[in-house]
Design a protein around this motif. Sequence first.
Motif, PDB file in Angstrom:
ATOM      1  N   ALA A  77      -0.418   8.783  -9.694  1.00  0.00           N
ATOM      2  CA  ALA A  77      -0.428   7.318  -9.636  1.00  0.00           C
ATOM      3  C   ALA A  77       0.882   6.788  -9.058  1.00  0.00           C
ATOM      4  O   ALA A  77       0.879   5.860  -8.240  1.00  0.00           O
ATOM      5  CB  ALA A  77      -0.666   6.754 -11.036  1.00  0.00           C
ATOM      6  N   GLU A  78       2.015   7.381  -9.465  1.00  0.00           N
ATOM      7  CA  GLU A  78       3.298   6.911  -8.946  1.00  0.00           C
ATOM      8  C   GLU A  78       3.443   7.192  -7.454  1.00  0.00           C
ATOM      9  O   GLU A  78       3.927   6.345  -6.700  1.00  0.00           O
ATOM     10  CB  GLU A  78       4.440   7.579  -9.720  1.00  0.00           C
ATOM     11  CG  GLU A  78       4.609   7.059 -11.129  1.00  0.00           C
ATOM     12  CD  GLU A  78       6.046   7.142 -11.597  1.00  0.00           C
ATOM     13  OE1 GLU A  78       6.926   7.416 -10.766  1.00  0.00           O
ATOM     14  OE2 GLU A  78       6.279   6.919 -12.789  1.00  0.00           O
ATOM     15  N   ALA A  97       3.784   4.307  -4.576  1.00  0.00           N
ATOM     16  CA  ALA A  97       4.919   4.272  -3.646  1.00  0.00           C
ATOM     17  C   ALA A  97       4.448   4.379  -2.196  1.00  0.00           C
ATOM     18  O   ALA A  97       4.957   3.680  -1.309  1.00  0.00           O
ATOM     19  CB  ALA A  97       5.882   5.407  -3.969  1.00  0.00           C
ATOM     20  N   ALA A  98       3.462   5.249  -1.957  1.00  0.00           N
ATOM     21  CA  ALA A  98       2.960   5.425  -0.586  1.00  0.00           C
ATOM     22  C   ALA A  98       2.237   4.181  -0.102  1.00  0.00           C
ATOM     23  O   ALA A  98       2.388   3.772   1.057  1.00  0.00           O
ATOM     24  CB  ALA A  98       2.037   6.639  -0.526  1.00  0.00           C
ATOM     25  N   SER A  99       1.452   3.549  -0.969  1.00  0.00           N
ATOM     26  CA  SER A  99       0.699   2.361  -0.556  1.00  0.00           C
ATOM     27  C   SER A  99       1.628   1.187  -0.276  1.00  0.00           C
ATOM     28  O   SER A  99       1.398   0.409   0.654  1.00  0.00           O
ATOM     29  CB  SER A  99      -0.321   1.985  -1.630  1.00  0.00           C
ATOM     30  OG  SER A  99       0.330   1.678  -2.858  1.00  0.00           O
ATOM     31  N   VAL A 100       2.692   1.051  -1.064  1.00  0.00           N
ATOM     32  CA  VAL A 100       3.640  -0.039  -0.837  1.00  0.00           C
ATOM     33  C   VAL A 100       4.352   0.128   0.501  1.00  0.00           C
ATOM     34  O   VAL A 100       4.613  -0.846   1.216  1.00  0.00           O
ATOM     35  CB  VAL A 100       4.661  -0.099  -2.000  1.00  0.00           C
ATOM     36  CG1 VAL A 100       5.808  -1.032  -1.651  1.00  0.00           C
ATOM     37  CG2 VAL A 100       3.974  -0.562  -3.276  1.00  0.00           C
ATOM     38  N   ARG A 148       3.938   3.126   8.917  1.00  0.00           N
ATOM     39  CA  ARG A 148       3.068   3.147  10.087  1.00  0.00           C
ATOM     40  C   ARG A 148       3.747   2.464  11.271  1.00  0.00           C
ATOM     41  O   ARG A 148       3.682   2.952  12.413  1.00  0.00           O
ATOM     42  CB  ARG A 148       1.746   2.455   9.764  1.00  0.00           C
ATOM     43  CG  ARG A 148       0.758   2.456  10.939  1.00  0.00           C
ATOM     44  CD  ARG A 148      -0.535   1.791  10.538  1.00  0.00           C
ATOM     45  NE  ARG A 148      -0.313   0.406  10.149  1.00  0.00           N
ATOM     46  CZ  ARG A 148      -1.282  -0.396   9.685  1.00  0.00           C
ATOM     47  NH1 ARG A 148      -2.512   0.073   9.526  1.00  0.00           N
ATOM     48  NH2 ARG A 148      -1.020  -1.644   9.351  1.00  0.00           N
ATOM     49  N   GLY A 149       4.419   1.330  11.006  1.00  0.00           N
ATOM     50  CA  GLY A 149       5.133   0.651  12.082  1.00  0.00           C
ATOM     51  C   GLY A 149       6.242   1.500  12.668  1.00  0.00           C
ATOM     52  O   GLY A 149       6.457   1.511  13.888  1.00  0.00           O
TER      53      GLY A 149
END
Length: 347
Positions: free
Chosen positions: A150-151, A155-158, A164-165
């Motif tokens: 979950a952590e 962190a990856a989703s935030v 990606r940019g």
Amino acid sequence: MVVFGIVLLFAMAALIPYVSMLSHRAATVDAVQALVFSHRPDLFRLPEIVSVLVFLLIEIGARRGVLRWRDPAVIIATSFALSVIVDFNQQIITGRTLQPIHYEWFIANYCAILAVVLTAAVWLHSDVQRRLTNKGLILIAAVALVWAFAEVWLAASVSFDYNRGIDEGKPVADRLAQLGAGDQTYSSMSAVLVSDLRMADRFPTDAPQPVLWSPHMLIFPGIGEAENRERFCRQLYYLGYDEKKLWKELDHADWYFLTGLFPYNRLSPALSGSQSPITPEEFRAQLAAYLDYIKTFNRDRAASSSLSYVVVHADREPNYSNLDRWYQRDSGERIVGFILYRVKLRD
């Protein structure tokens, strides 16, 4: 004592020149890094509360005869818990605290949980009836893995859009590195104007050319407040910012943009632990200062930290009227979703 003496000898050999370098740091570093001068204790952060609970558990266990103070595991657990209290309150003696939020996120939380785990392990091991079964261990391991997943996912989703940019801009940085290695027409010391501020923050890692401005430029001691602000204003000027466009940008309240106008600790109260919100009057003052800047822009300013390249999004090209007044642009090179322009200062 011999072991500690040898360790101390090597530590001093490293710390003496380190302290010497710190004593010669730039005057702006303390303000930029949000160094706070205070002797006020800091007692109510979550890792500290957990550490206090560990002290209570150890004291209760010692009174009941379940734990022994001289047990190495108990000593280590106590040391971890005590280190958390010391981390957040060393300023009582030193009078200086630097971004304690980072201790809370990346150091003290691990020390506190280690203290909890060691204390619980010793407590359970001392009581036969409370020993963990294999099923209990499997359950704890499963909960830990789910929590870790979950952590990592959070962190990856935030950070996904940001990362990606950065990945999308990597081909442009690679092209600049190629140009910097083989092109003698344009000076390698001339700057690159990068319209995407997140990419500008990353470019010093991937390309040899310096950037005109990036959000974390002020962290480096070679740049003072005045030069940092002037470079930011010059970037806005070249990208065609007028009063209307600047107000529109300010409405988004993007951290990367606002760092060109205000100190870091004003934008992130977590760094200093105090609230100091930016007022509308301060926004208007910054706007007025920028408008005065563009009215007095001249060739001397254009020639200082002259540009060799401009990188913009292909689908969001700015108004080039200000840039073209002072620089000649080539037809541009399309690289994925970006356009790389070579520019040269007009005679």
